[in-house]
Design a protein around this motif. Sequence first.
Motif, PDB file in Angstrom:
ATOM      1  N   GLU A  56       0.858  -1.189   0.000  1.00 47.23           N
ATOM      2  CA  GLU A  56       0.000   0.000   0.000  1.00 47.23           C
ATOM      3  C   GLU A  56       0.896   1.241   0.000  1.00 47.23           C
ATOM      4  O   GLU A  56       1.950   1.245   0.636  1.00 47.23           O
ATOM      5  N   PRO A  57       0.488   2.277  -0.719  1.00 45.95           N
ATOM      6  CA  PRO A  57       1.290   3.507  -0.675  1.00 45.95           C
ATOM      7  C   PRO A  57       1.299   4.082   0.739  1.00 45.95           C
ATOM      8  O   PRO A  57       0.321   3.990   1.462  1.00 45.95           O
ATOM      9  N   THR A  58       2.416   4.645   1.105  1.00 44.31           N
ATOM     10  CA  THR A  58       2.557   5.265   2.414  1.00 44.31           C
ATOM     11  C   THR A  58       2.370   6.767   2.278  1.00 44.31           C
ATOM     12  O   THR A  58       3.021   7.395   1.457  1.00 44.31           O
ATOM     13  N   THR A  59       1.488   7.326   3.059  1.00 44.21           N
ATOM     14  CA  THR A  59       1.287   8.765   3.059  1.00 44.21           C
ATOM     15  C   THR A  59       2.388   9.399   3.899  1.00 44.21           C
ATOM     16  O   THR A  59       2.659   8.950   5.011  1.00 44.21           O
ATOM     17  N   LEU A  60       3.015  10.423   3.340  1.00 45.97           N
ATOM     18  CA  LEU A  60       4.043  11.126   4.071  1.00 45.97           C
ATOM     19  C   LEU A  60       3.402  11.931   5.195  1.00 45.97           C
ATOM     20  O   LEU A  60       2.278  12.404   5.076  1.00 45.97           O
ATOM     21  N   ALA A  61       4.124  12.077   6.272  1.00 45.71           N
ATOM     22  CA  ALA A  61       3.610  12.840   7.406  1.00 45.71           C
ATOM     23  C   ALA A  61       3.276  14.267   6.973  1.00 45.71           C
ATOM     24  O   ALA A  61       3.888  14.809   6.060  1.00 45.71           O
ATOM     25  N   GLU A  73      -2.830  13.514  -0.734  1.00 41.06           N
ATOM     26  CA  GLU A  73      -1.574  14.057  -1.265  1.00 41.06           C
ATOM     27  C   GLU A  73      -1.848  15.110  -2.335  1.00 41.06           C
ATOM     28  O   GLU A  73      -1.159  16.115  -2.406  1.00 41.06           O
ATOM     29  N   ALA A  74      -2.856  14.886  -3.164  1.00 40.92           N
ATOM     30  CA  ALA A  74      -3.191  15.869  -4.197  1.00 40.92           C
ATOM     31  C   ALA A  74      -3.610  17.192  -3.555  1.00 40.92           C
ATOM     32  O   ALA A  74      -3.219  18.271  -4.022  1.00 40.92           O
ATOM     33  N   GLN A  75      -4.404  17.118  -2.500  1.00 44.23           N
ATOM     34  CA  GLN A  75      -4.818  18.339  -1.812  1.00 44.23           C
ATOM     35  C   GLN A  75      -3.634  19.042  -1.159  1.00 44.23           C
ATOM     36  O   GLN A  75      -3.543  20.267  -1.184  1.00 44.23           O
ATOM     37  N   LEU A  76      -2.720  18.282  -0.587  1.00 43.19           N
ATOM     38  CA  LEU A  76      -1.555  18.867   0.067  1.00 43.19           C
ATOM     39  C   LEU A  76      -0.623  19.546  -0.923  1.00 43.19           C
ATOM     40  O   LEU A  76       0.072  20.501  -0.579  1.00 43.19           O
ATOM     41  N   GLY A  77      -0.606  19.071  -2.145  1.00 43.50           N
ATOM     42  CA  GLY A  77       0.268  19.654  -3.164  1.00 43.50           C
ATOM     43  C   GLY A  77      -0.411  20.696  -4.020  1.00 43.50           C
ATOM     44  O   GLY A  77       0.243  21.397  -4.784  1.00 43.50           O
ATOM     45  N   GLY A  78      -1.728  20.811  -3.892  1.00 42.17           N
ATOM     46  CA  GLY A  78      -2.482  21.735  -4.734  1.00 42.17           C
ATOM     47  C   GLY A  78      -2.274  23.187  -4.352  1.00 42.17           C
ATOM     48  O   GLY A  78      -1.909  23.514  -3.229  1.00 42.17           O
ATOM     49  N   ALA A  79      -2.502  24.039  -5.319  1.00 40.23           N
ATOM     50  CA  ALA A  79      -2.351  25.472  -5.103  1.00 40.23           C
ATOM     51  C   ALA A  79      -3.380  25.959  -4.085  1.00 40.23           C
ATOM     52  O   ALA A  79      -4.465  25.411  -3.961  1.00 40.23           O
ATOM     53  N   CYS A  80      -2.990  26.965  -3.377  1.00 41.96           N
ATOM     54  CA  CYS A  80      -3.895  27.634  -2.439  1.00 41.96           C
ATOM     55  C   CYS A  80      -3.730  29.123  -2.699  1.00 41.96           C
ATOM     56  O   CYS A  80      -3.547  29.514  -3.839  1.00 41.96           O
ATOM     57  N   LEU A 119      -1.210  30.859  -2.168  1.00 48.05           N
ATOM     58  CA  LEU A 119       0.117  30.940  -2.766  1.00 48.05           C
ATOM     59  C   LEU A 119       0.374  29.648  -3.521  1.00 48.05           C
ATOM     60  O   LEU A 119      -0.159  28.602  -3.169  1.00 48.05           O
ATOM     61  N   PRO A 120       1.208  29.674  -4.551  1.00 44.57           N
ATOM     62  CA  PRO A 120       1.470  28.460  -5.323  1.00 44.57           C
ATOM     63  C   PRO A 120       2.170  27.383  -4.500  1.00 44.57           C
ATOM     64  O   PRO A 120       2.811  27.676  -3.501  1.00 44.57           O
ATOM     65  N   GLU A 121       2.006  26.166  -4.908  1.00 43.25           N
ATOM     66  CA  GLU A 121       2.705  24.983  -4.400  1.00 43.25           C
ATOM     67  C   GLU A 121       2.069  24.341  -3.180  1.00 43.25           C
ATOM     68  O   GLU A 121       2.540  23.329  -2.699  1.00 43.25           O
ATOM     69  N   GLY A 122       1.018  24.888  -2.640  1.00 43.40           N
ATOM     70  CA  GLY A 122       0.293  24.244  -1.559  1.00 43.40           C
ATOM     71  C   GLY A 122       1.122  23.966  -0.318  1.00 43.40           C
ATOM     72  O   GLY A 122       2.240  24.444  -0.155  1.00 43.40           O
ATOM     73  N   TYR A 123       0.538  23.175   0.555  1.00 40.57           N
ATOM     74  CA  TYR A 123       1.178  22.805   1.816  1.00 40.57           C
ATOM     75  C   TYR A 123       2.542  22.164   1.573  1.00 40.57           C
ATOM     76  O   TYR A 123       3.525  22.529   2.207  1.00 40.57           O
ATOM     77  N   ARG A 124       2.606  21.196   0.663  1.00 41.72           N
ATOM     78  CA  ARG A 124       3.870  20.481   0.424  1.00 41.72           C
ATOM     79  C   ARG A 124       4.979  21.406  -0.062  1.00 41.72           C
ATOM     80  O   ARG A 124       6.149  21.154   0.202  1.00 41.72           O
ATOM     81  N   GLY A 125       4.616  22.461  -0.756  1.00 41.19           N
ATOM     82  CA  GLY A 125       5.614  23.400  -1.266  1.00 41.19           C
ATOM     83  C   GLY A 125       5.940  24.538  -0.315  1.00 41.19           C
ATOM     84  O   GLY A 125       6.689  25.444  -0.664  1.00 41.19           O
ATOM     85  N   GLY A 126       5.383  24.500   0.888  1.00 41.84           N
ATOM     86  CA  GLY A 126       5.694  25.511   1.899  1.00 41.84           C
ATOM     87  C   GLY A 126       4.865  26.776   1.824  1.00 41.84           C
ATOM     88  O   GLY A 126       5.177  27.763   2.492  1.00 41.84           O
TER      89      GLY A 126
END
Length: 165
Positions: A5-10, A127-134, A136-143
């Motif tokens: 199963e894929p592991t979700t990153l913290a 993961e898609a939501q965490l990486g999606g734009a908000c 500011l660009p790059e979402g949660y994963r992009g800082g």
Amino acid sequence: MPAREPTTLAAPPVRQATTVRADVATTFDVFVREIGVWWPVEPFSAGGDRVRDVTLERRLGGTVVETWHDGTTRVWGELVAWDPPHGFTMSWLLTPEPTEVELRFRSLAAGLTRVSVEHRGWERMTEAQLGGACALPEGYRGGSYVRGWAVIFGRLVDHVESGLS
């Protein structure tokens, strides 16, 4: 070998802090009473340039709401903890899934306050939501939330300190 199963990153909380050259009571009061004046609604709102005001109902269960020029309202969240002038916690509904924002106000010395935020609940998102734009660009994963809270705190500091000059 069986497929794994894929592991979700913290998805740890976003933490940010700033120092304001004002006492705790003043800093807290300006934050909650004047949020519509200093909050950078572009880009940190649902309505952007349509936003006329942002209000925070100062009580447990109160809401934080943006109001547009045409009277449309968008709820940002509800206060789930209220401890003036030391802080408050609110649900945050401007993310793909509800998160939670805790703001704390702590005296460091006479006329000096540390304001800190912990924005948590990211584990509820895909993961898609965490990486999606908000805002500011790059979402949660992009800082973007770390950068966003730094911008918001910068505006708060400028507003509080300019009112004391």
